[in-house]
Design an enzyme around this catalytic site. Structure first.
Site, short mmCIF file in Angstrom:
data_model
loop_
_atom_site.label_atom_id
_atom_site.label_comp_id
_atom_site.label_asym_id
_atom_site.label_seq_id
_atom_site.Cartn_x
_atom_site.Cartn_y
_atom_site.Cartn_z
NE ARG A 49 13.65 90.16 -18.87
CZ ARG A 49 12.44 90.36 -18.12
NH1 ARG A 49 11.87 91.43 -18.24
NH2 ARG A 49 12.07 89.28 -17.67
CB THR A 50 16.71 86.84 -24.27
OG1 THR A 50 17.35 87.15 -22.95
CG2 THR A 50 17.81 86.45 -25.02
CE LYS A 77 7.61 63.29 -33.07
NZ LYS A 77 7.49 63.50 -34.59
NE ARG A 99 17.85 82.45 -22.08
CZ ARG A 99 17.33 83.60 -21.39
NH1 ARG A 99 16.27 83.39 -20.42
NH2 ARG A 99 17.81 84.78 -21.19
CG HIS A 126 22.57 86.37 -21.21
ND1 HIS A 126 22.09 86.76 -22.55
CD2 HIS A 126 21.35 86.57 -20.47
CE1 HIS A 126 20.80 86.97 -22.54
NE2 HIS A 126 20.14 86.98 -21.16
N1 CP Z 1 17.51 89.34 -18.73
C1 CP Z 1 16.97 88.31 -19.46
O1 CP Z 1 17.54 87.41 -20.05
O2 CP Z 1 15.74 88.15 -19.28
P1 CP Z 1 15.06 86.81 -19.85
O3 CP Z 1 15.32 85.66 -19.16
O4 CP Z 1 13.46 87.34 -19.81
O5 CP Z 1 15.12 86.87 -21.23
#
Ligand code: CP
Length: 300
Positions: A49-50, A77, A99, A126
């Site tokens: 999603r993100t 590396k 992320r 998040h």
């Molecule tokens: N909700 C969410 O962060 O989903 P993903 O881990 O698929 O990005």
């Protein structure tokens, strides 16, 4: 805003400004950026999603997206996160979406001169998930003051719980947590309740993914036991009031956090959350890149 790292950094007004901007983009579209503006998405943890919705947002805004895969990069590396980001800045990337499994990884990036949008840091924060959740709730109710919001599940390991508890409390909602004893965490003043004691009165029932990848083998439940004790069963769903909505950041463990037949039920907003995620990310990218452009103009 210069970066988007945590919901804690945002005031109530900042949050509402982003929600209003995202709603405007959803209704009227957005101004696109000039040719050559470039972003890179660095995902050190898995994501559907993100990652995809940031990329969709970037493309809709006319931005170039540099393909970057951790598995084929010089991270393999031993290159540090800071040196990786500084390299992308040096070659002309205008903003980074990151992320990472390490909480507050962004503290190591103080020397960067380009904006960072946090796509999730360990069990920390998040922010774009929280903003898209807030937008979805606002679309439903049009206010936050006094709304009863239950967040149920793996609170301790959830960056979504942390970001949402912080932001929704700031907006005036009454947030409650429900969790097994070993997944409780007192990172805020949010009270713990039993799901069956509040299910009839909540306006929003938000389930969290059970984060098996962050657990010791000793802290797992059978799927059925977890579902019956903490999940949204059909029986609990039937007790929700007429206007209540069901949310989940996804990915969903069907039959664990929520009965599979409820994922697309009339009260579920799970796919609406994902749809709103693109508009929220467009609004956030607009904000950080416009801030960057203003700064550059000031230096001319
Ligand atoms: N909700 C969410 O962060 O989903 P993903 O881990 O698929 O990005």
């Amino acid at each position: 805003m210069k970066n988007l790292l945590t919901m804690t950094d945002l005031t109530k007004d900042d949050i509402m400004k982003i929600i209003t901007k995202a709603q405007d983009i959803k209704e009227n579209g957005a101004e696109t950026f000039g040719k050559g503006m470039t972003v890179a998405n660095l995902f050190f943890e898995n994501s559907t999603r993100t990652k995809c919705s940031f990329e969709m947002a970037e493309r809709k805004l006319g931005l170039e997206v540099i393909p970057f895969e951790i598995s084929t990069s010089s991270v393999q590396k031993g290159e540090s996160l800071y040196d990786t980001c500084k390299t992308l800045e040096s070659i002309g990337v205008d903003a980074l979406v990151i992320r990472h499994s390490e909480n507050a990884y962004y503290d190591t990036l103080q020397g960067l001169n380009i904006p960072v949008l946090n796509g999730g840091d360990g069990s920390g924060h998040h922010p774009t998930q929280s903003l898209l959740d807030i937008m979805t709730i606002y679309e439903e109710y049009g206010y936050f003051e006094g709304l009863k919001i239950l967040i149920s599940g793996d609170i301790k390991n959830s960056r979504v719980a942390r970001s949402n508890a912080d932001a929704l409390t700031k907006l005036g909602a009454e947030v409650m947590f429900s969790a097994p004893e070993q997944w409780k965490c007192n990172f805020s003043d949010v009270p713990y309740v039993e799901i069956d004691d509040v299910i009839e009165e909540v306006d929003v029932c938000m389930l969290l993914r059970v984060q098996n990848e962050r657990h010791d083998s000793g802290t797992t439940f059978s799927k059925e036991d977890y579902h019956n004790a903490y999940g949204l069963t059909i029986d609990r769903y039937n007790k929700l009031h007429d206007n209540a909505i069901v949310m989940h950041p996804a990915p969903v463990n069907r039959g664990v956090e929520i009965d599979t037949s409820l994922v697309e039920s009339s009260k579920s907003r799970i796919f609406k959350q994902m749809e709103n995620g693109v508009f929220i990310r467009m609004a956030c990218i607009h904000d950080v890149l416009n801030h960057k452009e203003e700064k550059v103009k000031c230096h001319l």
